[in-house]
Structures are given as structure tokens and as C-alpha cells.
Design a protein around this motif. Sequence first.
Motif, PDB file in Angstrom:
ATOM      1  N   LEU A  74       0.858  -1.176   0.000  1.00 46.16           N
ATOM      2  CA  LEU A  74       0.000   0.000   0.000  1.00 46.16           C
ATOM      3  C   LEU A  74       0.898   1.231   0.000  1.00 46.16           C
ATOM      4  O   LEU A  74       1.809   1.335   0.825  1.00 46.16           O
ATOM      5  N   PHE A  75       0.654   2.136  -0.930  1.00 50.56           N
ATOM      6  CA  PHE A  75       1.449   3.342  -1.070  1.00 50.56           C
ATOM      7  C   PHE A  75       0.619   4.542  -0.624  1.00 50.56           C
ATOM      8  O   PHE A  75      -0.504   4.735  -1.100  1.00 50.56           O
ATOM      9  N   GLY A 106       3.737  -9.339  -8.408  1.00 53.70           N
ATOM     10  CA  GLY A 106       2.552 -10.107  -8.048  1.00 53.70           C
ATOM     11  C   GLY A 106       1.854  -9.680  -6.781  1.00 53.70           C
ATOM     12  O   GLY A 106       0.806 -10.245  -6.438  1.00 53.70           O
ATOM     13  N   LYS A 107       2.376  -8.709  -6.062  1.00 52.54           N
ATOM     14  CA  LYS A 107       1.755  -8.287  -4.808  1.00 52.54           C
ATOM     15  C   LYS A 107       0.629  -7.301  -5.099  1.00 52.54           C
ATOM     16  O   LYS A 107       0.847  -6.276  -5.733  1.00 52.54           O
ATOM     17  N   LEU A 128       2.643   7.089 -10.091  1.00 51.31           N
ATOM     18  CA  LEU A 128       3.029   5.882  -9.363  1.00 51.31           C
ATOM     19  C   LEU A 128       2.389   4.642  -9.987  1.00 51.31           C
ATOM     20  O   LEU A 128       3.032   3.595 -10.125  1.00 51.31           O
ATOM     21  N   ARG A 129       1.140   4.759 -10.390  1.00 48.55           N
ATOM     22  CA  ARG A 129       0.458   3.622 -11.021  1.00 48.55           C
ATOM     23  C   ARG A 129       1.191   3.153 -12.281  1.00 48.55           C
ATOM     24  O   ARG A 129       1.208   1.957 -12.588  1.00 48.55           O
ATOM     25  N   VAL A 137       2.620  -5.172 -10.242  1.00 45.95           N
ATOM     26  CA  VAL A 137       1.831  -4.997  -9.025  1.00 45.95           C
ATOM     27  C   VAL A 137       0.400  -4.729  -9.477  1.00 45.95           C
ATOM     28  O   VAL A 137       0.108  -3.641  -9.978  1.00 45.95           O
ATOM     29  N   PRO A 138      -0.491  -5.729  -9.370  1.00 42.30           N
ATOM     30  CA  PRO A 138      -1.877  -5.463  -9.743  1.00 42.30           C
ATOM     31  C   PRO A 138      -2.455  -4.419  -8.788  1.00 42.30           C
ATOM     32  O   PRO A 138      -2.536  -4.642  -7.583  1.00 42.30           O
TER      33      PRO A 138
END
Length: 185
Positions: A74-75, A106-107, A128-129, A137-138
Amino acid sequence: MSNVYKVAVLVGSLRKQSLNRKVALALAELAPASLQLDIVEIGDLPLYNEDIDATPPAAYTRFREQISGADAVLFVTPEYNRSVPAALKNAIDVGSRPYGKSAWSGKPGAVISVSPGAIGGFGANHHLRQSLVFLNVPCMQQPEAYLGGAGSAFDEAGKLSEATRPFLQGFINAYGQWVEQQRKA
């Protein structure tokens, strides 16, 4: 009984009284029982340099182990010049190396941007996305989370305002469902 997922929380701001850190701590308190949120510190990471990574500094190793040991990420980030702060970008780079051994892959992830400004760090959130796509990172798409006017999200004692609580509660609940869905896929 449901699983408890370990979530590595990265806070983009290094300030002691950071609004982003306050939001991260509030999210940890509001998190559903299926999530255990732990802040992973990024302020001590030397700037990524492949030359020093031949014998990685202890801070690199600690950070990579913490990210690798998490089930999700989580960012929580401010916006600096329409992007993420340098410390957060550096952490992303450190965690993605050495090549082929990314700790991120994969996280399930999510981004919440926090700003005293009106648009809530929109630029940083989307920038960031872009990196998260490359890192495999899905990222949770909905609800999007931009907390503008964040200076009023907490009282003088640092307590979360009742006006902000439902927004953060909805976000962290959706993230809990996202993590569970992704980890079972």
C-alpha cells in the motif's frame, strides 16, 4: 477463518509530522481484521546504485526482505512536482533490483495520495500507477483515493476527523477485499 494478509505500507513523505504518515497510521487502525498494515521505512535507503548493489548495503537487504515478506503493498504518497517524492521512487528502484528478482512482483497494491492542495495528489497517484504496471503490481482501480485538503483531516491532537473517517474506511475495506481476491486468484 479468513487469512490475515501482511501489508507493507510505504509512506512517500519523510517529515516527522507528515500528513501521509498520519493517514497511513489511520488506515492501519481502520483496516479490516484480514489486513495487518506495517509501515516499511524508506528514509535510510541509499540512492539506488548498481555499483554498490554488488555487495548490497544492509538497508537494501532489510528493505527487500520486508517487501518480499509482505502479501500486499500500500502506497501513501504526497505529490512533488506532479510526481512521487524521490525517496519513494528510490524505494521502488531498490525493491525492483537485482534485475529478475523484484520484491514487488505479483503483490496486490493500492495507492492513496494525500495533499493539503485541492486535487489531492492526482499527478503523483497516476504517475506511481505507471511504475506499478511495469513492476507487475496489480493495482486496485476503484475506489481511487485522493485526499485533498488533508490539513483538515486531523485535529490538533492528531485524531482523524469524523468527516474523513468514512472515506478512509471505504478505501481500506475495498482494499481488503481486493487483496483477498488477488491472493486467492
